[in-house]
Scaffold this active site. Structure first.
Site, PDB file in Angstrom:
ATOM      1  N   GLU A  27       0.852  -1.197   0.000  1.00  0.00           N
ATOM      2  CA  GLU A  27       0.000   0.000   0.000  1.00  0.00           C
ATOM      3  C   GLU A  27       0.880   1.236   0.000  1.00  0.00           C
ATOM      4  OE1 GLU A  27      -3.669   2.112   2.509  1.00  0.00           O
ATOM      5  OE2 GLU A  27      -2.762   0.262   3.249  1.00  0.00           O
ATOM      6  N   ASN A 172     -12.273  -0.745  -0.679  1.00  0.00           N
ATOM      7  CA  ASN A 172     -11.583  -1.177   0.539  1.00  0.00           C
ATOM      8  C   ASN A 172     -12.329  -0.698   1.772  1.00  0.00           C
ATOM      9  OD1 ASN A 172      -9.003  -2.042   2.111  1.00  0.00           O
ATOM     10  ND2 ASN A 172      -9.372   0.060   2.782  1.00  0.00           N
ATOM     11  N   GLU A 173     -12.663  -1.623   2.669  1.00  0.00           N
ATOM     12  CA  GLU A 173     -13.234  -1.310   3.983  1.00  0.00           C
ATOM     13  C   GLU A 173     -14.317  -0.227   3.905  1.00  0.00           C
ATOM     14  OE1 GLU A 173     -10.105  -0.551   6.814  1.00  0.00           O
ATOM     15  OE2 GLU A 173      -9.388  -2.622   6.736  1.00  0.00           O
ATOM     16  N   GLU A 292      -6.425  -8.797   4.345  1.00  0.00           N
ATOM     17  CA  GLU A 292      -5.580  -8.067   5.300  1.00  0.00           C
ATOM     18  C   GLU A 292      -5.589  -8.842   6.610  1.00  0.00           C
ATOM     19  OE1 GLU A 292      -5.868  -3.846   5.976  1.00  0.00           O
ATOM     20  OE2 GLU A 292      -6.615  -3.477   3.938  1.00  0.00           O
ATOM     21  N   GLN A 353       1.562  -5.684   6.083  1.00  0.00           N
ATOM     22  CA  GLN A 353       1.953  -5.486   4.701  1.00  0.00           C
ATOM     23  C   GLN A 353       3.312  -6.132   4.457  1.00  0.00           C
ATOM     24  OE1 GLN A 353       1.554  -1.358   3.483  1.00  0.00           O
ATOM     25  NE2 GLN A 353      -0.367  -1.138   4.569  1.00  0.00           N
TER      26      GLN A 353
END
Length: 509
Positions: A27, A172-173, A292, A353
């Site tokens: 990211e 995302n989210e 994630e 990550q």
């Protein structure tokens, strides 16, 4: 001394090992990209500005798929800022992480990097500040051969052949109030469905991931998945899960049991997706993308230093650069076990990550790069888990903690590859101070040879908090010398607080 007995039988296989289970995440956050994988001027940088020392470590760890470019970052990202001549790329405010994004690393640079490390790209589209048309434009740019505006732009930008990206995240989210462009389940479900349908008109072979809950503690958990899938079930292939765990209040026994929570989270999402399937009389099954997951010391991140609004706008600030310990490595091993034992439905997973930001790897600007403790369980399972996931029948001692009861002291999974005759057993001893006795009944996969037994634990004067920060090889797997294989039974003494891997070869008829 606690003990455990495992029974393995190749007749009791769960599913083939999904190769995408061993993914990671890059990211535009902190130093994951800039001074992580990309640092022109670094002594090891190649002609493209990619750090060769980090490239080598990534190849060793071997993530099979890498999600990009976010994460929270994607929800106000303009992907076209990161293509074309670098001198013409704009500097933008990244609202997610209160940073300056220079756009010197973008889509082409990422695809070049992915090719060099040999991983599959997993792209996310911006459904926060943008939406359906932007997703279609990006897909046309990446995957269409040529002869249209965006595909010809790609060709003009230096990529004559399509990138051929097959795996896509629809935002995302989006359930999180922190997300730029946060939406209700009804708003997101409709948008995900319509975006998915439009994207499939451009490329019918893509696979699409709808946003599930950001974590299982969200007040909308369960209801979010239900409503999103009721809108989009036939248009998507996966629903996502995200989870981060940390030790709180000096309670290592609860921390070591957190894979129990991961197990429950996965099983609850499977049940919810299958309930939507039954209610809607859908034929296919939705799989899970746990894209994630990791240990993340969020209390430290939020408690140390100024809050985002008080920080200056700078390029790639240091953010959540957790240093991982022996304890963290054992916990990560149990998370990998959780993912593997649910590999019939969790068929994509991304450790978050890859570099610096809660990373498998660490690097310093202009300096060296190294593997964190948590990289070793990941690398071992990625390399050795092949063939079929076995249903492990386990009995043994258990413990209670402040957060969980009846937790197995020994946590284990196993795989068997009939083509090679190889099997692997992955075992964590959660006891902080006691050796655990282990017996593995191999039955019809009884090994004629124990090829290797390695263990990661605190030794030589180390403690459970030892990291690889100063001595980059302080915590690495070493030989477990007490393992024995006789008459189809593997026996071993597992060190306290340890992650152990056994490699075996079956008899040939």
């Amino acid at each position: 001394m606690p003990s455990a007995k495992l029974v393995l039988d190749s007749a009791f296989a769960l599913a083939p090992v999904p190769r995408r289970l061993f993914g990671s995440f890059v990211e535009h956050m902190g130093r994951c990209v800039y001074t992580g994988i990309y640092e022109p001027g670094h002594p090891t940088a190649d002609a493209a500005g990619l750090r060769s020392d980090v490239l080598d470590l990534v190849r060793e760890v071997g993530p099979t798929v890498v999600r990009y470019p976010g994460g929270n970052f994607v929800s106000n990202y303009r992907w076209e800022d990161g293509v074309g001549p670098k001198a013409e790329r704009p500097r933008r405010l990244d609202l997610a992480w209160h940073s300056i994004e220079t756009n010197q690393f973008g889509l082409h640079e990422f695809m070049d990097w992915a090719g060099k490390v040999g991983t599959e790209p997993m792209m996310a589209v911006n459904l926060g500040t943008r939406g359906l048309q932007d997703a279609c434009d990006l897909l046309e740019y990446t995957n269409h051969p040529g002869g249209t505006y965006w595909s010809d732009r790609r060709i003009a930008d230096g990529a004559a052949d399509p990138f051929g990206v097959k795996l896509w995240c629809l935002g995302n989210e989006m359930d999180g109030p922190w997300q730029v462009g946060h939406k209700t389940a009804a708003e997101y479900g409709r948008l995900a469905n319509e975006t998915a349908k439009a994207m499939r008109l451009i490329d019918s072979e893509i696979e699409l991931v709808a946003c599930g809950s950001s974590n299982s503690a969200m007040p909308t958990f369960g209801a979010w998945e239900t409503e999103v899938l009721e809108h989009s079930y036939d248009a998507v292939d996966y629903i996502s899960l995200h989870a981060y765990y940390e030790e709180r209040a000096d309670d290592p026994l609860t921390f070591l049991a957190q894979a129990v929570n991961m197990d429950h989270f996965i099983e609850d999402v499977i049940s919810t997706a299958d309930a939507v399937r039954a209610k809607g009389r859908h034929r296919k099954r939705i799989n899970l993308s746990f894209d994630e997951w990791n240990v993340w010391y969020t209390e430290q991140f939020h408690g140390d230093g100024p809050q985002p609004k008080d920080r200056p706008w700078v390029e790639h600030p240091r953010l959540i650069e957790d240093e991982y310990s022996v304890t963290d490595a054992v916990v990560v091993g149990t998370f990998l076990n959780s993912l593997l034992r649910h590999g019939d439905r969790v068929t994509v997973a991304c450790q978050a990550q890859l570099v610096n930001v809660i990373g498998l790897l660490r690097s310093e600007p202009g300096g060296d790069a190294w593997k964190q403790t948590i990289a070793y369980p990941f690398e071992q399972m990625r390399r050795l888990a092949t063939g079929q996931i076995l249903r492990v029948t386990a009995t043994g001692d258990r413990y209670d903690s402040a957060g969980y009861t009846d937790v197995p002291i020994v946590d284990a999974t196993a795989t068997y590859d009939a083509e090679t005759g190889r099997s692997a057993v992955f075992v964590a001893n959660r006891s902080l101070d006691e050796t655990a006795g282990l017996e593995v009944d191999l039955r019809d996969i009884g090994g004629s040879a124990l090829l290797a037994a390695t263990t990661l634990h605190a030794g030589n004067g180390q403690d459970r908090h030892t990291t690889n920060r100063d001595d980059h090889t302080a915590v690495v797997p070493g030989a477990l010398k007490n393992a024995r294989l006789a008459d189809g039974t593997l026996s071993a003494q597992l060190p306290p607080l340890s992650w152990t891997v056994f490699e075996l070869e079956a008899r040939r008829s």
